[in-house]
Design a protein around this motif. Sequence first.
Motif, mmCIF file in Angstrom:
data_model
loop_
_atom_site.group_PDB
_atom_site.id
_atom_site.type_symbol
_atom_site.label_atom_id
_atom_site.label_comp_id
_atom_site.label_asym_id
_atom_site.label_seq_id
_atom_site.Cartn_x
_atom_site.Cartn_y
_atom_site.Cartn_z
ATOM 1 N N THR A 9 0.840 -1.191 0.000
ATOM 2 C CA THR A 9 0.000 0.000 0.000
ATOM 3 C C THR A 9 0.878 1.245 0.000
ATOM 4 O OG1 THR A 9 -1.670 -1.191 1.268
ATOM 5 C CG2 THR A 9 -1.839 1.215 1.262
ATOM 6 N N VAL A 10 0.545 2.216 -0.832
ATOM 7 C CA VAL A 10 1.321 3.455 -0.903
ATOM 8 C C VAL A 10 1.101 4.267 0.370
ATOM 9 C CG1 VAL A 10 1.616 5.642 -2.131
ATOM 10 C CG2 VAL A 10 1.252 3.532 -3.411
ATOM 11 N N LEU A 11 2.205 4.614 1.036
ATOM 12 C CA LEU A 11 2.143 5.431 2.241
ATOM 13 C C LEU A 11 2.237 6.915 1.897
ATOM 14 C CD1 LEU A 11 4.516 3.296 4.484
ATOM 15 C CD2 LEU A 11 2.020 3.349 4.522
ATOM 16 N N PHE A 12 3.135 7.255 0.970
ATOM 17 C CA PHE A 12 3.235 8.635 0.495
ATOM 18 C C PHE A 12 4.023 8.676 -0.800
ATOM 19 C CE2 PHE A 12 7.002 8.161 3.189
ATOM 20 C CZ PHE A 12 8.013 8.719 2.410
ATOM 21 N N THR A 13 3.861 9.760 -1.519
ATOM 22 C CA THR A 13 4.659 10.020 -2.715
ATOM 23 C C THR A 13 5.310 11.383 -2.548
ATOM 24 O OG1 THR A 13 2.824 11.021 -3.905
ATOM 25 C CG2 THR A 13 3.165 8.664 -4.229
ATOM 26 N N ARG A 14 6.469 11.544 -3.152
ATOM 27 C CA ARG A 14 7.201 12.808 -3.022
ATOM 28 C C ARG A 14 8.061 12.996 -4.267
ATOM 29 N NH1 ARG A 14 10.366 12.860 2.271
ATOM 30 N NH2 ARG A 14 8.346 13.458 3.064
ATOM 31 N N VAL A 15 8.077 14.189 -4.799
ATOM 32 C CA VAL A 15 8.982 14.536 -5.888
ATOM 33 C C VAL A 15 10.248 15.085 -5.249
ATOM 34 C CG1 VAL A 15 9.347 16.003 -7.907
ATOM 35 C CG2 VAL A 15 7.082 15.021 -7.464
ATOM 36 N N VAL A 16 11.395 14.493 -5.598
ATOM 37 C CA VAL A 16 12.659 14.882 -4.958
ATOM 38 C C VAL A 16 13.733 15.130 -6.007
ATOM 39 C CG1 VAL A 16 12.172 13.560 -2.850
ATOM 40 C CG2 VAL A 16 13.435 12.474 -4.713
ATOM 41 N N ASP A 17 14.746 15.890 -5.605
ATOM 42 C CA ASP A 17 15.949 16.053 -6.407
ATOM 43 C C ASP A 17 16.942 14.998 -5.965
ATOM 44 O OD1 ASP A 17 14.908 18.345 -7.600
ATOM 45 O OD2 ASP A 17 15.848 19.690 -6.148
ATOM 46 N N ILE A 18 17.394 14.146 -6.889
ATOM 47 C CA ILE A 18 18.411 13.146 -6.572
ATOM 48 C C ILE A 18 19.764 13.808 -6.763
ATOM 49 C CG2 ILE A 18 19.438 10.939 -7.228
ATOM 50 C CD1 ILE A 18 16.614 10.060 -8.094
ATOM 51 N N THR A 19 20.580 13.807 -5.704
ATOM 52 C CA THR A 19 21.885 14.471 -5.774
ATOM 53 C C THR A 19 23.029 13.486 -5.950
ATOM 54 O OG1 THR A 19 22.110 14.516 -3.377
ATOM 55 C CG2 THR A 19 21.076 16.433 -4.411
ATOM 56 N N VAL A 20 22.867 12.249 -5.452
ATOM 57 C CA VAL A 20 23.876 11.200 -5.634
ATOM 58 C C VAL A 20 23.140 9.887 -5.877
ATOM 59 C CG1 VAL A 20 25.783 9.916 -4.591
ATOM 60 C CG2 VAL A 20 25.504 12.337 -4.068
ATOM 61 N N LEU A 21 23.591 9.152 -6.885
ATOM 62 C CA LEU A 21 23.017 7.835 -7.149
ATOM 63 C C LEU A 21 24.136 6.937 -7.666
ATOM 64 C CD1 LEU A 21 20.583 5.992 -7.234
ATOM 65 C CD2 LEU A 21 20.089 6.849 -9.531
#
Length: 55
Positions: A9-21
């Motif tokens: 079940t989805v708890l939350f969604t968020r748009v984020v800036d990925i700085t390191v991957l």
Amino acid sequence: MVAKNDAGTVLFTRVVDITVLTKKEFTYRIYPNNDDKTVYFNIIHTVTTHPEPKK
């Protein structure tokens, strides 16, 4: 980003800036106030060697 519980079940969604991957680090940035990009928190996830907690 989508966070789900064990049942999927989805708890939350968020748009984020990925700085390191990389294979060793996943870092993303969140802003408490989207209108002010001067204040932010970097959330850093790294590989660990400790055992997974038991449920």
